[in-house]
Design a protein around this motif. Structure first.
Motif, PDB file in Angstrom:
ATOM      1  N   UNK A   1      51.236  36.657  35.718  1.00 26.69           N
ATOM      2  CA  UNK A   1      49.854  36.619  35.243  1.00 26.69           C
ATOM      3  C   UNK A   1      49.630  37.810  34.334  1.00 26.69           C
ATOM      4  N   UNK A   2      49.165  37.550  33.120  1.00 33.57           N
ATOM      5  CA  UNK A   2      48.917  38.609  32.142  1.00 33.57           C
ATOM      6  C   UNK A   2      47.421  38.912  32.098  1.00 33.57           C
ATOM      7  N   UNK A   3      47.066  40.162  32.361  1.00 35.77           N
ATOM      8  CA  UNK A   3      45.677  40.618  32.313  1.00 35.77           C
ATOM      9  C   UNK A   3      45.542  41.591  31.153  1.00 35.77           C
ATOM     10  N   UNK A   4      45.325  41.057  29.963  1.00 40.41           N
ATOM     11  CA  UNK A   4      45.242  41.904  28.778  1.00 40.41           C
ATOM     12  C   UNK A   4      43.867  42.565  28.705  1.00 40.41           C
ATOM     13  N   UNK A   5      43.833  43.799  28.233  1.00 45.06           N
ATOM     14  CA  UNK A   5      42.602  44.581  28.235  1.00 45.06           C
ATOM     15  C   UNK A   5      41.437  43.929  27.521  1.00 45.06           C
ATOM     16  N   UNK A   6      41.652  43.441  26.297  1.00 46.29           N
ATOM     17  CA  UNK A   6      40.564  42.853  25.521  1.00 46.29           C
ATOM     18  C   UNK A   6      40.078  41.550  26.141  1.00 46.29           C
ATOM     19  N   UNK A   7      41.016  40.727  26.621  1.00 51.96           N
ATOM     20  CA  UNK A   7      40.624  39.456  27.236  1.00 51.96           C
ATOM     21  C   UNK A   7      39.832  39.703  28.514  1.00 51.96           C
ATOM     22  N   UNK A   8      40.235  40.697  29.305  1.00 54.85           N
ATOM     23  CA  UNK A   8      39.509  41.025  30.533  1.00 54.85           C
ATOM     24  C   UNK A   8      38.092  41.473  30.200  1.00 54.85           C
ATOM     25  N   UNK A   9      37.952  42.261  29.153  1.00 58.80           N
ATOM     26  CA  UNK A   9      36.630  42.735  28.742  1.00 58.80           C
ATOM     27  C   UNK A   9      35.701  41.573  28.384  1.00 58.80           C
ATOM     28  N   UNK A  10      36.251  40.496  27.864  1.00 59.73           N
ATOM     29  CA  UNK A  10      35.435  39.363  27.464  1.00 59.73           C
ATOM     30  C   UNK A  10      35.030  38.495  28.645  1.00 59.73           C
ATOM     31  N   UNK A  11      35.736  38.596  29.752  1.00 59.10           N
ATOM     32  CA  UNK A  11      35.487  37.692  30.868  1.00 59.10           C
ATOM     33  C   UNK A  11      35.187  38.463  32.155  1.00 59.10           C
ATOM     34  N   UNK A  12      36.203  39.060  32.753  1.00 58.13           N
ATOM     35  CA  UNK A  12      36.040  39.714  34.041  1.00 58.13           C
ATOM     36  C   UNK A  12      35.057  40.885  33.977  1.00 58.13           C
ATOM     37  N   UNK A  13      35.056  41.626  32.890  1.00 53.54           N
ATOM     38  CA  UNK A  13      34.225  42.828  32.789  1.00 53.54           C
ATOM     39  C   UNK A  13      33.186  42.730  31.677  1.00 53.54           C
TER      40      UNK A  13
ATOM     41  N   UNK B   1      39.143  49.193  37.883  1.00 57.56           N
ATOM     42  CA  UNK B   1      39.133  48.797  39.295  1.00 57.56           C
ATOM     43  C   UNK B   1      39.178  47.280  39.436  1.00 57.56           C
ATOM     44  N   UNK B   2      38.455  46.569  38.586  1.00 58.39           N
ATOM     45  CA  UNK B   2      38.448  45.101  38.645  1.00 58.39           C
ATOM     46  C   UNK B   2      39.822  44.542  38.281  1.00 58.39           C
ATOM     47  N   UNK B   3      40.411  45.118  37.242  1.00 50.84           N
ATOM     48  CA  UNK B   3      41.764  44.683  36.871  1.00 50.84           C
ATOM     49  C   UNK B   3      42.732  44.930  38.021  1.00 50.84           C
ATOM     50  N   UNK B   4      42.648  46.126  38.604  1.00 47.99           N
ATOM     51  CA  UNK B   4      43.540  46.466  39.703  1.00 47.99           C
ATOM     52  C   UNK B   4      43.377  45.553  40.897  1.00 47.99           C
ATOM     53  N   UNK B   5      42.140  45.176  41.189  1.00 49.44           N
ATOM     54  CA  UNK B   5      41.893  44.291  42.333  1.00 49.44           C
ATOM     55  C   UNK B   5      42.505  42.918  42.100  1.00 49.44           C
ATOM     56  N   UNK B   6      42.268  42.353  40.923  1.00 53.71           N
ATOM     57  CA  UNK B   6      42.839  41.036  40.611  1.00 53.71           C
ATOM     58  C   UNK B   6      44.363  41.114  40.602  1.00 53.71           C
ATOM     59  N   UNK B   7      44.911  42.167  40.012  1.00 51.19           N
ATOM     60  CA  UNK B   7      46.372  42.322  39.965  1.00 51.19           C
ATOM     61  C   UNK B   7      46.949  42.407  41.375  1.00 51.19           C
ATOM     62  N   UNK B   8      46.266  43.106  42.285  1.00 54.81           N
ATOM     63  CA  UNK B   8      46.777  43.234  43.648  1.00 54.81           C
ATOM     64  C   UNK B   8      46.757  41.898  44.376  1.00 54.81           C
ATOM     65  N   UNK B   9      45.769  41.049  44.073  1.00 59.96           N
ATOM     66  CA  UNK B   9      45.724  39.717  44.671  1.00 59.96           C
ATOM     67  C   UNK B   9      46.913  38.875  44.205  1.00 59.96           C
ATOM     68  N   UNK B  10      47.211  38.966  42.912  1.00 60.11           N
ATOM     69  CA  UNK B  10      48.365  38.239  42.373  1.00 60.11           C
ATOM     70  C   UNK B  10      49.644  38.707  43.065  1.00 60.11           C
ATOM     71  N   UNK B  11      49.805  40.029  43.170  1.00 64.93           N
ATOM     72  CA  UNK B  11      51.021  40.590  43.765  1.00 64.93           C
ATOM     73  C   UNK B  11      51.112  40.284  45.256  1.00 64.93           C
ATOM     74  N   UNK B  12      49.966  40.253  45.934  1.00 67.92           N
ATOM     75  CA  UNK B  12      49.960  39.977  47.373  1.00 67.92           C
ATOM     76  C   UNK B  12      50.616  38.634  47.684  1.00 67.92           C
ATOM     77  N   UNK B  13      50.460  37.689  46.770  1.00 64.97           N
ATOM     78  CA  UNK B  13      51.004  36.350  46.972  1.00 64.97           C
ATOM     79  C   UNK B  13      52.336  36.143  46.258  1.00 64.97           C
TER      80      UNK B  13
END
Length: 422
Positions: free
Chosen positions: A281-293, A308-320
């Motif tokens: 899963x790719x969480x690019x900075x600009x794309x995250x700013x347009x949606x998640x943040x 923090x939001x990026x880190x939380x989503x990334x940790x969910x991906x890694x958890x699984x």
């Protein structure tokens, strides 16, 4: 001439733009596909619209002289490219170049390869190309991320390259940018004509129902084998354990100045991992700013909340068991430490990659003109100019895109990731 609002293009529309810039799609059809108001221009009015990527970088300009006139397309900047065989310029050739190279051939057959070919498909290719002067194996690939069970773009191109010798006539492989959801009325058969083909055949489309059923049933192979070895209760438990088995997850976190090359290397790494069959899963900075943040500011509080939001989503991906790749600027050490802690709490690997491209190099690139505006005082809290960047002292990998290629950077990060995953 009036100017329509700039159109921000997602992955599918970027594929259409690349196709049109190469002569594989008429500007009129491009306009109809990406401009909702293209057919409702005020009578007699000439209009223009700038097409940008999701980072708002101008890529092309569409113009219409008014109703009844044909749209024209002008390239403003080369579209960004990735790594892998699907991006090889010797294969990803513009339609006009392929058409010109085939101009002397009387009978050109285009064979569309949109899935890994079977032995039956190989026989079909040999038969269809036997009477042709030239054969072109068209491989449609999309920028949009694929489903995990599908052969990725790189694998599809490699399969097509191995298939080429089975054609009885001179054959070449050509990569075609193709949206995963094409607009109504646009088919690969239409596009094949723009590449110089006189006739077209779909390699996968010719499969009979029996072959389709065999291919579709591949996922059941493991279940059938387990059922043959174990009684029902044991078989159910073995399959349950297999479904629950996963690789250790990972978070690869890039940090660096705007323009340092973070997003480019991150995208290339994601493509390579996906090509190897790893859930990424790719969480690019600009794309995250347009949606998640969306709505967050760029002051320190807004930046830290974004990370923090990026880190939380990334940790969910890694958890699984997945691999999350994030590429924000992340200028503050406290935010990066928080993301590391979130990932490691799940038992995942955390890899901090510092893209240490010097500020002067990043500013010279200034793709979006942001540094110039920051220097002029038009953008407050701009990292490296009016806001600090705390250089990481705990980076697991440090790269500099001004002194090496993207492939070299990806190789260095991949080596560290593989070693960390064991």
């Amino acid at each position: 001439m009036s100017t329509l609002p700039a159109q921000v293009l997602g992955d599918d529309r970027l594929d259409l733009l690349e196709l049109a810039l190469g002569g594989g799609l008429e500007p009129d059809r491009l306009a109809a596909a990406i401009l909702p108001d293209a057919g409702r221009v005020t009578p007699g009015e000439a209009v223009a619209v700038v097409l940008t990527d999701q980072e708002n970088t101008p890529l092309a300009r569409l113009e219409s002289p008014g109703p009844g006139g044909e749209w024209s397309l002008e390239e403003l900047r080369h579209l960004p490219v990735g790594t892998g065989r699907q991006w090889d310029p010797a294969l990803r050739r513009p339609a006009r170049d392929v058409r010109a190279a085939l101009a002397d051939a009387e009978d050109v057959v285009a064979l569309i390869v949109n899935a890994a070919p079977t032995w039956v498909d190989q026989t079909f290719v040999a038969r269809e190309s036997a009477e042709a002067d030239r054969t072109v194996l068209l491989v449609p690939v999309s920028r949009r991320r694929r489903n995990g069970s599908e052969v990725g773009p790189g694998g599809l191109v490699r399969s097509a390259l191995s298939l080429a010798p089975s054609a009885g006539t001179p054959a070449e492989v050509v990569v075609v940018p193709w949206p995963s959801s094409p607009p109504p009325g646009l088919t690969l058969e239409d596009v094949a004509q723009a590449y110089g083909a006189g006739r077209t055949a779909d390699v996968v489309g010719q499969r009979d129902e029996e072959l389709r059923a065999l291919v579709a049933g591949l996922d059941d192979t493991q279940a059938q084998a387990v059922a043959a070895l174990y009684p029902p209760a044991s078989a159910a438990e073995v399959l349950r354990a297999a479904r629950g088995a996963r690789h250790r997850g990972a978070v690869v976190f890039f940090t660096g100045f705007s323009g340092s090359g973070k997003s480019t290397v991150a995208r290339a790494l994601a493509e390579q991992l996906e090509d190897d069959g790893l859930a990424t899963t790719l969480l690019d900075g600009d794309a995250v700013r347009q949606h998640l943040s969306k709505g967050l500011g760029f002051d320190r509080e807004g930046r830290e909340t974004n990370i923090e939001r990026i880190g939380y989503v990334a940790s969910l991906v890694a958890r699984h068991g997945g691999i999350a790749i994030a590429a924000p600027i992340a200028p503050f050490a406290s935010s990066r430490a928080h993301v590391r802690a979130l990932a490691e709490e799940t038992g995942a690997v955390f890899l901090l990659v510092h893209v240490a491209t010097p500020l002067e190099v990043c500013e010279a690139r200034d793709r979006k003109g942001m540094y110039a505006k920051a220097r002029a005082g038009e953008i407050p809290d701009f990292t490296g100019i009016s806001s600090p960047y705390e250089e990481p002292g705990d980076a697991d990998v440090t790269i500099d895109t001004s002194s090496g290629t993207v492939d070299e950077a990806v190789a260095e990060v991949r080596t560290a990731l593989d070693a960390a995953l064991g």
